[in-house]
Design a protein around this motif. Structure first.
Motif, PDB file in Angstrom:
ATOM      1  N   SER A 204      45.175  43.438  40.242  1.00 35.48           N
ATOM      2  CA  SER A 204      43.859  43.564  40.035  1.00 35.48           C
ATOM      3  C   SER A 204      43.469  44.271  38.657  1.00 35.48           C
ATOM      4  O   SER A 204      42.506  43.794  37.924  1.00 35.48           O
ATOM      5  N   LEU A 205      44.213  45.267  38.298  1.00 39.27           N
ATOM      6  CA  LEU A 205      43.906  45.653  36.868  1.00 39.27           C
ATOM      7  C   LEU A 205      44.266  44.668  35.595  1.00 39.27           C
ATOM      8  O   LEU A 205      43.468  44.819  34.899  1.00 39.27           O
ATOM      9  N   THR A 208      41.359  42.193  35.731  1.00 48.67           N
ATOM     10  CA  THR A 208      40.314  42.714  35.053  1.00 48.67           C
ATOM     11  C   THR A 208      40.101  42.325  33.849  1.00 48.67           C
ATOM     12  O   THR A 208      39.193  42.053  33.086  1.00 48.67           O
ATOM     13  N   GLY A 288      39.609  42.825  41.141  1.00 49.53           N
ATOM     14  CA  GLY A 288      39.554  42.844  39.695  1.00 49.53           C
ATOM     15  C   GLY A 288      39.168  41.826  38.721  1.00 49.53           C
ATOM     16  O   GLY A 288      38.622  41.926  37.865  1.00 49.53           O
TER      17      GLY A 288
END
Length: 360
Positions: A204-205, A208, A288
Motif C-alpha cells: 500500500s505504501l 501510493t 494505497g
C-alpha cells in the motif's frame, strides 16, 4: 514539505495543550490506584516530550520516501532502535548516575528518541542530495490554498486509518466478556495477524508513491502498470503466507501459549484471520493506489461503510442473535474486509476508466 511542518507544529501544540488539560481528569476517571495514576500520568508526560519531533519527522520522512529513498528511512529507524533500548535501560533502572524512573523512564526514553530521529532526518534533508536542493527547512509564509489542499488530502486519510484500526480495539471490548482464555487466544491471533499485515501495508505504501509519481507526471499508463503489478504481487505473496499459516496453525499458537484450550481457540481464530488477510491483500494495496491518485475520500467512506456500518453491527447480530460467541466478531471482521475489498476494487475500476476516457 514546509507547509507540512507548519501544520505539524500547529497540531503538536493542540495535542500537548489537550494532554495538559484533559489527561489528568481522564486518568482519574479510570479509578486507578494512586501509584498507577502517578506512573501513567508521567509516562504520558515523558511521551509528550516527543510529540513535536514526532509530528515534524512525518513530512521529512515522507519527502525521503517519496523520492524513492525508503531504504534510507529504514536505516535511520533501525539506528534509533538500539539507542531507544539503551535509553530505556538507563532511565528505567537508573544507570550512569541518573535517577531510577521505572515505567516513567520508558516514556521519557521514547520522547528523547523522537528528537534523535528528527535530528537525523534534518541532517539528511539539509546535507545530502537529492534532498538538499529543495531547502525544505527554509522559511515559508503560509499559503491558504496549500494548507487547504494538505488538510483536504490528509484528514480523510488519517480518519480512514483510524476507523480501520480502532475497530479492533472495539472488538476486543466485546470479546472481553467471554473470559481470559478467549481474550488470550484472540490477542494471540490478532498479534500474529498484525505482523502479517505488514506485507499488504508495505504494498500500500509503495503503491501510493509510485502511482502518485506516475499520475503526477501524467504518465497514466505507468500508473496502471504499477497498479496491476502491485496487486498481482500482493495476491501471490498472500496466497503463500495464507497457505503456510493454515498448515502451521498449531505452531503459531505455541509461540504464545502452552494452554491446550487456548491453543485450540487460536487455531480457529487463525482460520478466520487467514480469510481476513485474503481480503486485506486486495483492500490495502488499492487504498494505497487510490491515495496515489489523490482519491482519499473513497478510502474514507469505504472504511466507514465496511468497518462501522457493516462489520460492527454484523458482529453484534451474530453474537447476540445467533449466539456465535467470540467467533462472531472475527466472522464480522472477515465480512467487513471483504466488503472493503469489493467496494475499493469497483472504485478503482471506475476511476481508471474515467482517467482513460479523459486521455482519449
Amino acid at each position: 514539505v514546509r507547509h507540512g511542518m507548519l501544520l505539524a507544529v500547529a497540531f503538536s501544540v493542540l495535542i500537548i495543550v489537550g494532554g495538559v488539560i484533559f489527561l489528568p481528569p481522564f486518568l482519574q476517571g479510570m479509578g486507578l490506584a494512586p501509584e498507577v495514576y502517578h506512573i501513567a500520568l508521567w509516562y504520558m508526560a515523558g511521551l509528550g516530550i516527543g510529540v513535536l519531533p514526532f509530528f515534524l519527522i512525518t513530512p521529512l520522512r515522507s519527502l525521503v520516501d517519496t523520492l524513492g529513498y525508503t531504504k534510507l528511512s529504514m536505516k535511520i529507524y533501525l539506528l534509533a532502535l538500539p539507542v531507544n533500548a539503551f535509553l530505556n535501560y538507563v532511565l528505567i533502572f537508573g544507570k550512569l548516575g541518573l535517577p531510577r524512573l521505572g515505567g516513567i523512564g520508558a516514556g521519557v526514553a521514547t520522547g528523547i528518541t523522537f528528537w534523535l530521529l528528527l535530528v537525523m532526518f534534518a541532517v539528511v534533508v539539509t546535507k545530502l542530495q537529492p534532498f538538499k536542493q529543495y531547502d525544505v527547512l527554509g522559511f515559508v509564509r503560509p499559503v491558504k490554498h496549500l494548507v487547504a489542499e494538505y488538510l483536504r488530502i490528509g484528514v480523510p486519510m488519517g480518519v480512514a486509518i483510524f476507523m480501520e484500526t480502532s475497530i479492533f480495539g472495539v472488538v476486543a471490548l466485546f470479546i472481553a466478556k467471554f473470559g481470559t482464555e478467549v481474550i488470550a487466544a484472540h490477542q494471540a491471533a490478532l498479534n500474529f495477524s498484525s505482523l502479517i499485515y505488514m506485507f499488504p501495508m508495505s504494498f500500500s505504501l509503495a503503491l501510493t508513491i509510485v502511482v502518485g509519481v506516475e499520475y503526477g507526471a501524467k504518465n497514466y499508463q505507468g500508473a496502471r502498470d504499477y497498479t496491476a503489478l502491485g496487486l498481482e504481487m500482493s495476491l501471490f505473496i498472500a496466497m503463500v503466507y495464507m497457505a503456510l499459516e493454515l498448515v502451521a496453525r498449531e505452531y503459531i499458537a505455541l509461540i504464545y501459549t502452552t494452554n491446550p484450550h487456548v491453543i485450540e481457540l487460536v487455531k480457529v481464530f487463525i482460520i478466520y484471520a487467514i480469510m481476513w488477510q485474503g481480503g486485506d491483500a486486495v483492500a490495502a494495496p488499492i487504498q494505497g493506489i487510490l491515495r496515489g491518485y489523490k482519491d482519499v475520500n473513497a478510502t474514507f467512506w469505504c472504511s466507514m461503510l465496511a468497518y462501522w456500518a457493516i462489520c460492527l453491527p454484523v458482529g453484534l447480530l451474530l453474537d447476540y442473535k445467533f449466539n456465535n460467541g467470540a467467533f462472531a466478531y472475527w466472522q464480522s471482521l472477515d465480512i467487513g474486509v471483504i466488503c472493503s475489498a469489493v467496494v475499493l476494487s469497483l472504485r478503482l475500476v471506475l476511476l481508471q476508466r474515467r482517467i482513460k476516457k479523459d486521455e482519449e
